[in-house]
Design an enzyme around this catalytic site. Structure first.
Site, PDB file in Angstrom:
ATOM      1  N   LYS A   1       0.814  -1.227   0.000  1.00  0.00           N
ATOM      2  CA  LYS A   1       0.000   0.000   0.000  1.00  0.00           C
ATOM      3  C   LYS A   1       0.850   1.281   0.000  1.00  0.00           C
ATOM      4  CE  LYS A   1      -4.244  -1.751   2.050  1.00  0.00           C
ATOM      5  NZ  LYS A   1      -5.289  -1.535   3.032  1.00  0.00           N
TER       6      LYS A   1
ATOM      7  N   ASP B   1     -10.087   2.932   1.705  1.00  0.00           N
ATOM      8  CA  ASP B   1     -10.144   2.405   3.071  1.00  0.00           C
ATOM      9  C   ASP B   1     -10.839   3.388   4.022  1.00  0.00           C
ATOM     10  OD1 ASP B   1      -8.937  -0.039   2.622  1.00  0.00           O
ATOM     11  OD2 ASP B   1      -6.919   0.714   2.986  1.00  0.00           O
TER      12      ASP B   1
END
Ligand code: ATR
Length: 489
Positions: A286, A322
């Site tokens: 990420k 997210d």
């Protein structure tokens, strides 16, 4: 064509497996080396009872099979099958039995000339395949083990170069080769193999059910949009299930694959070769993926974490779903409990990694005052000062009762350590809202303790689904088709 590799130890068991899957597949490979007694049933009977095109294979141990006996015995058995006449017979590159080849030719059996490499992708793979393809009347087959992203890239580059070889079977073994099994038609391979779970025909085999109904390989064509998820490990990700099922419900010509990645740069090159339109990003990439992006959404700059990459023209654009994915289940749970986010005074976030940073940013965006609790002081204090919040060591669990919301972001309690909690002995308050972002298990020990105390609880699966729904919308520019809307499962 989809070929089911039959790996059972008896003809009867193989027939049972075949009957369960016959409606899904086009042909089967009978692995004689897996049978406890390959002589017990005659080739004539086998030919009549299976009733679909068969590949006859008698694989030696050195080629990834089970057979370790004398070569003469293997030769005699293969000869009796060649004489009977089957659709295909797999013979290894160094297995040249003139009488078998002649009998095969006479009986209409096509020889698949196979090359296996369990070490990796040899530099001369293209030449090896071209040599195999130069044998008159035979179908070349190359199965090589892919160990890394670089292997995967090397393999797909060869695939691209040998488009002129019309009839061929090429596949990458292992998790890194998964894409070659799903995208086999785009890549010009005649067939892809699958096998039933628990009895895998080769490393990386997929079940007939998954290959046909989830990945819809028969519907994949040159117009299919390819999406996926990169991570390491990634093969057990639930994202392919969520996205592929949504594509089916929305009737989209798209497929979503897991891509194990250990080198992000090689994956971007592969994405160009395969025309990948977008991908999800999971642990541990990420942060690492950010330097490859041409454009970043504002939240990426804020939390330095990207979980979604989308190709827009020649640019790669990064997003992070997210934050929204975390907030949505929280807001809807608060709403269903008759509360308002504004009525929550403060929140505690346990953990100080990348996930904690995203959660803190999301909670700050809805106006909450947050404190971070972490085991290591250095990491906790650093995150606290960077985000302008307070830090407490995890040993001060007594302070947790001061908070209206507690969010657990560490890896503590994740399967297989289901019985662990980062706050052993803490007594949750009945009116606390308790959120754990772990989704395996669906209910962690942390959440169980909170539930037992009467707290309002939210599990990580809700967040995983919500962030995936946002990704679907970025990838397809369409609303996510909810299951209830069409009645499909
Ligand atoms: P992620 O990016 O998913 O948040 P991470 O950056 O590895 O993962 O962060 C893991 C978090 O879990 C950290 O806060 C870590 O605490 P430390 O900073 O003290 O290492 C926390 N964590 C991991 N194992 C833990 C344990 N056994 N007890 C308490 N906290 C733990």
């Amino acid at each position: 064509m989809i070929c089911l590799t039959l790996m059972e130890s008896s003809i009867e068991s193989n027939l049972k497996v075949l009957e369960k899957n016959r409606h899904l597949i086009d042909m089967a490979e009978l692995r004689l080396d897996m049978l406890s007694d390959p002589l017990i049933v005659s080739p004539d009977i086998i030919k009549s009872v299976f009733g679909l095109p068969l590949i006859i294979t008698y694989r030696r141990k050195i080629d990834g099979g089970r057979y370790e006996g004398p070569e003469q015995y293997r030769r005699e058995l293969l000869y009796s099958f060649a004489k009977t006449g089957f659709d295909f017979m797999d013979l290894e590159l160094d297995t040249s039995f003139t009488e078998i080849e002649e009998a095969a030719l006479k009986g209409g059996t096509k020889i698949i000339r196979s090359y296996h490499n369990f070490e990796g992708v040899p530099d001369n793979l293209e030449n090896i395949i071209r040599d195999l393809a130069s044998r008159p009347g035979e179908i070349p087959k190359a199965a090589v083990y892919l160990n890394s992203s670089r292997d995967t890239l090397k393999f797909f580059k060869v695939f691209k170069k040998i488009r002129d070889i019309k009839e061929k079977i090429i596949l990458g073994m292992g998790d890194f080769g998964f894409a070659s099994r799903i995208l086999y038609r785009q890549l010009g391979s005649m067939l892809s193999f699958c096998s039933v779970s628990g009895n895998s025909g080769a490393p990386g085999h997929i079940t007939p059910e998954d290959i046909i109904t989830l990945y819809r390989v028969k519907e994949i064509n040159s117009n299919t949009s390819v999406f996926g998820i990169i991570g390491n490990p990634v093969m057990h990700s639930r994202s392919p299930l969520l996205h592929n099922k949504a594509y089916i419900r929305a009737d989209l010509n798209a497929v979503y694959l897991p891509f194990p990645v250990d080198d992000i740069g090689s994956f971007f090159d592969l994405a160009d070769i395969l025309g990948i339109k977008g991908f999800s990003v999971t642990v541990p990439h990420k942060v690492g993926v950010i330097k490859y992006l041409d454009e970043k959404s504002p939240e990426i700059n804020k939390i330095m974490s990207c979980n979604t990459v989308f190709r827009s023209g020649i640019l790669w654009k990064g997003f992070n779903t997210d934050l929204e994915g975390f907030l949505e289940p929280l807001l809807s749970r608060i709403d269903s409990a008759g509360l308002k986010i504004g009525s929550l005074r403060n929140g505690a976030v346990i953990g100080a990694g990348g996930a904690a940073r995203a959660v803190i940013t999301a909670l700050q965006s809805v106006g909450m005052y947050i404190s971070v609790f972490n085991r290591s002081e250095s990491r906790g204090a650093k995150l606290a000062s960077e985000t302008g919040i307070s830090f407490f060591p995890l040993s001060r669990i007594d302070l947790l009762s001061e908070f209206d919301l507690i969010v657990q972001t560490t890896t503590v309690g994740m399967t297989p350590k289901d019985n662990e909690t980062p706050v052993p002995g803490y007594k949750f308050r009945k009116d606390q809202i308790v959120y754990d972002i772990i989704y395996t298990p669906l209910e962690t020990r942390f959440l169980k303790d909170a539930k037992a105390a009467g707290s309002i609880t939210i599990g990580g699966m809700a967040m995983l689904t919500a962030q995936g729904i946002k990704q679907f919308e970025i990838f397809t520019n369409q609303q996510f088709p909810l299951e209830e809307q069409t009645g499909n499962s």
